[in-house]
Design an enzyme around this catalytic site. Structure first.
Site, PDB file in Angstrom:
ATOM      1  N   ARG A   1      -0.635   8.940   2.146  1.00 16.78           N
ATOM      2  CA  ARG A   1      -1.998   9.461   2.000  1.00 16.78           C
ATOM      3  C   ARG A   1      -2.079  10.986   2.061  1.00 16.78           C
ATOM      4  O   ARG A   1      -2.889  11.596   1.372  1.00 16.78           O
ATOM      5  CB  ARG A   1      -2.887   8.858   3.102  1.00 16.78           C
ATOM      6  CG  ARG A   1      -3.176   7.404   2.862  1.00 16.78           C
ATOM      7  CD  ARG A   1      -3.909   6.791   4.019  1.00 16.78           C
ATOM      8  NE  ARG A   1      -4.238   5.404   3.700  1.00 16.78           N
ATOM      9  CZ  ARG A   1      -4.783   4.562   4.558  1.00 16.78           C
ATOM     10  NH1 ARG A   1      -5.065   4.948   5.781  1.00 16.78           N
ATOM     11  NH2 ARG A   1      -5.065   3.327   4.191  1.00 16.78           N
TER      12      ARG A   1
ATOM     13  N   GLU B   1       0.840  -1.197   0.000  1.00 16.16           N
ATOM     14  CA  GLU B   1       0.000   0.000   0.000  1.00 16.16           C
ATOM     15  C   GLU B   1       0.876   1.247   0.000  1.00 16.16           C
ATOM     16  O   GLU B   1       2.094   1.169   0.176  1.00 16.16           O
ATOM     17  CB  GLU B   1      -0.945  -0.017   1.214  1.00 16.16           C
ATOM     18  CG  GLU B   1      -1.916  -1.194   1.177  1.00 16.16           C
ATOM     19  CD  GLU B   1      -2.897  -1.182   2.327  1.00 16.16           C
ATOM     20  OE1 GLU B   1      -2.815  -0.292   3.196  1.00 16.16           O
ATOM     21  OE2 GLU B   1      -3.773  -2.070   2.363  1.00 16.16           O
TER      22      GLU B   1
END
Length: 515
Positions: free
Chosen positions: A286, A115
């Site tokens: 993020r 991720e």
């Protein structure tokens, strides 16, 4: 009611602690209260997985530590990072022993995903519903243990401290909580030798969120009113890719693992923009991806950007992300030929109730674990899939501490809940109106990119909402919706105030007036 251990919240953090304590101390009574169904928590909706170092040929603890420190942008506690990451494999093994099942590769080993922000494949997952599987396994174990009482539809209103006992003390202790039985309307005085807040996140404060409706910051607000230390509330992590629709409320999450799988982010005209912002492109952390999308949307005036999966192998995508594939189809999006409209949404809070490595708060007999805490692991920005890991490790640490340090039986007379002079509110529209005002305020003034001017205006607007809500609270019979609104106002106050105090942009926090 009296219990030895009171746990507020039924996500991975609270359930893990309950199972460990119940197995070790079968003679002790453990009570879990949760305001929704027993399985309703942020855990249930976690798609990604648990980040752990398992393949030492390609990965190492040091690499995971370094990835976490980079994401945290200099504000992580290095000792905490070391502790959590090195404990990871043990805690995962324990979870699997309780029955949690994770995906395997063709060789029969755990299938590891990658991720954003991770340098290696290390995310253990169950399809794209990892949290749901963990919640299932833990609840099944809880129901096998006779000394755990699980009370769904019970809302914790406030912690009981010296304040409720009409005593003045700088050395504050927690003696339990006032808990509303939502079905009967009766408020229970729940006395406990030890209380643990595992009450989840704050996403609902922003309205547009990947969190479920229950994520209203209850644990943080209760701890704040009890005068516990709260820190790093400015670091609200926005998930870059929530499914964009015209509907209000909780947004469906398009997992970060989809970008790890090879999906591209594009503007409406097809431009792949992330390489312009970060060399890791779609696999940047993020905060960077969310801020980049926010910049593109401000430039174009478009309501969303797009996630392009059309070049990916369809069968493999469906095998890895069956729930995402199904949900997209329900929204008339065929990922083999259509781009997925996405927009950042409030997702995770990196700050919260300050705890030490044992999960102890600044209040005696009060512990906390999970998303409502500020442990020092995440710093200014959480690395993907570190949160389930953190919850498992801190639940274990609280359990270890309680094994070594016996909590004394509390011998106190606790007053019952007093609602004299209150009445049922004549108009629920006031609660609904103030909730919408609060959420719009937080989205417009305290979003991904902030400014001092907007933050100061937010304080002025919030004061008006606060005064109206407090008046309602003092004069009305208790209801869950009113208490949740009160909690969200407290949380908003903390986010705005701590945002103004931060003079340097770090991780998920960006203020245009800071240098």
């Amino acid at each position: 009611m009296k219990t030895q251990l009171l746990i507020i919240g039924s996500g991975v953090a609270g359930l893990t602690l309950a199972v460990k304590h119940a197995e070790a101390f079968p003679e002790k009574q453990i009570t879990i209260v949760t305001k929704g169904n027993e399985d309703e928590s942020n855990t249930k909706y976690a798609q990604g997985g648990v980040a752990v170092v398992l393949d030492e040929k390609t990965d190492s603890f040091q690499k995971h530590i370094q990835d976490t420190l980079i994401a945290g942008d200099g504000l992580c506690d290095i000792d905490v990072v070391n502790m959590v990451i090195t404990e990871g494999p043990k805690r995962l093994k324990e979870l699997m022993a309780w029955g949690a099942q994770f995906d395997l590769d063709q060789t029969g080993n755990l299938d590891l995903g990658k991720e954003g922000g991770h340098s290696q494949f290390r995310v253990v997952h169950h399809k794209d519903i990892t949290g749901y599987e963990i919640e299932r396994a833990l609840l099944a174990r809880v129901h096998q243990l006779k000394n755990i009482s699980l009370l769904p539809h019970h809302f914790a209103i406030d912690l009981i401290t010296e304040h409720q006992l009409k005593q003045v003390s700088e050395n504050i202790s927690c003696y339990g909580a006032y808990v509303l039985n939502q079905k009967t309307g009766k408020v229970l005085t729940l006395q406990s030798n030890c209380t643990v807040l595992a009450a989840g996140g704050i996403g609902k404060v922003y309205g547009h969120t990947t969190n479920p409706a229950i994520a209203t910051g209850d644990g943080i607000a209760m701890a704040y009113r009890a005068k516990a230390r709260i820190k790093d509330m400015e670091f609200v992590q926005f998930h870059p890719t929530a499914l964009y629709t015209n509907q209000e409320g909780s947004a469906f999450l398009i997992s970060e693992a989809v970008r790890g799988f090879g999906a591209y982010l594009r503007t409406k005209d097809g431009t792949r923009f992330m390489p312009n912002y970060d060399k890791r492109a779609e696999l940047a952390s993020r905060d960077i991806v969310s801020q980049s999308i926010d910049t593109e949307l401000k430039k174009s005036g478009d309501p969303c950007v797009f996630l392009d999966c059309t070049h990916l192998d369809l069968k493999s995508f469906r095998d890895h992300f069956p729930n995402i594939y199904k949900t997209c189809l329900e929204h008339h999006i065929d990922i083999s030929k259509d781009w997925i409209p996405v927009v950042p949404a409030s997702h995770y809070l990196c700050g919260g109730i300050v705890v030490d490595s044992h999960g102890k708060t600044s209040i005696n007999n009060l512990f906390a674990c999970g998303e409502c805490t500020r442990t020092g692991l995440h710093g200014a920005n959480r690395l993907a899939s570190n949160s389930l890991l953190e919850a498992l490790v801190y639940a274990h640490n609280i359990y270890k501490y309680l094994c070594k340090h016996e909590v004394l039986d509390i011998q106190k007379f606790l007053p019952d809940w007093n609602d004299e002079g209150t009445s049922m509110p004549k108009e629920h529209v006031l609660i609904k109106h103030n909730l919408k005002e609060l959420q719009a305020l937080m989205r417009d003034y305290v979003g991904i990119v902030r400014s001092n001017d907007r933050l100061n205006k937010a304080i002025t607007h919030l004061d008006m909402i606060y005064n109206e809500v407090e008046e309602l609270y003092k004069t009305s019979k208790i209801s869950t919706t009113l208490c949740e609104l009160r909690n969200m106002v407290n949380v908003a106050h903390l986010i705005i105030g701590q945002s103004l105090n931060r003079k340097e942009n770090k991780g998920g926090y960006f203020n245009v007036d800071n240098t």
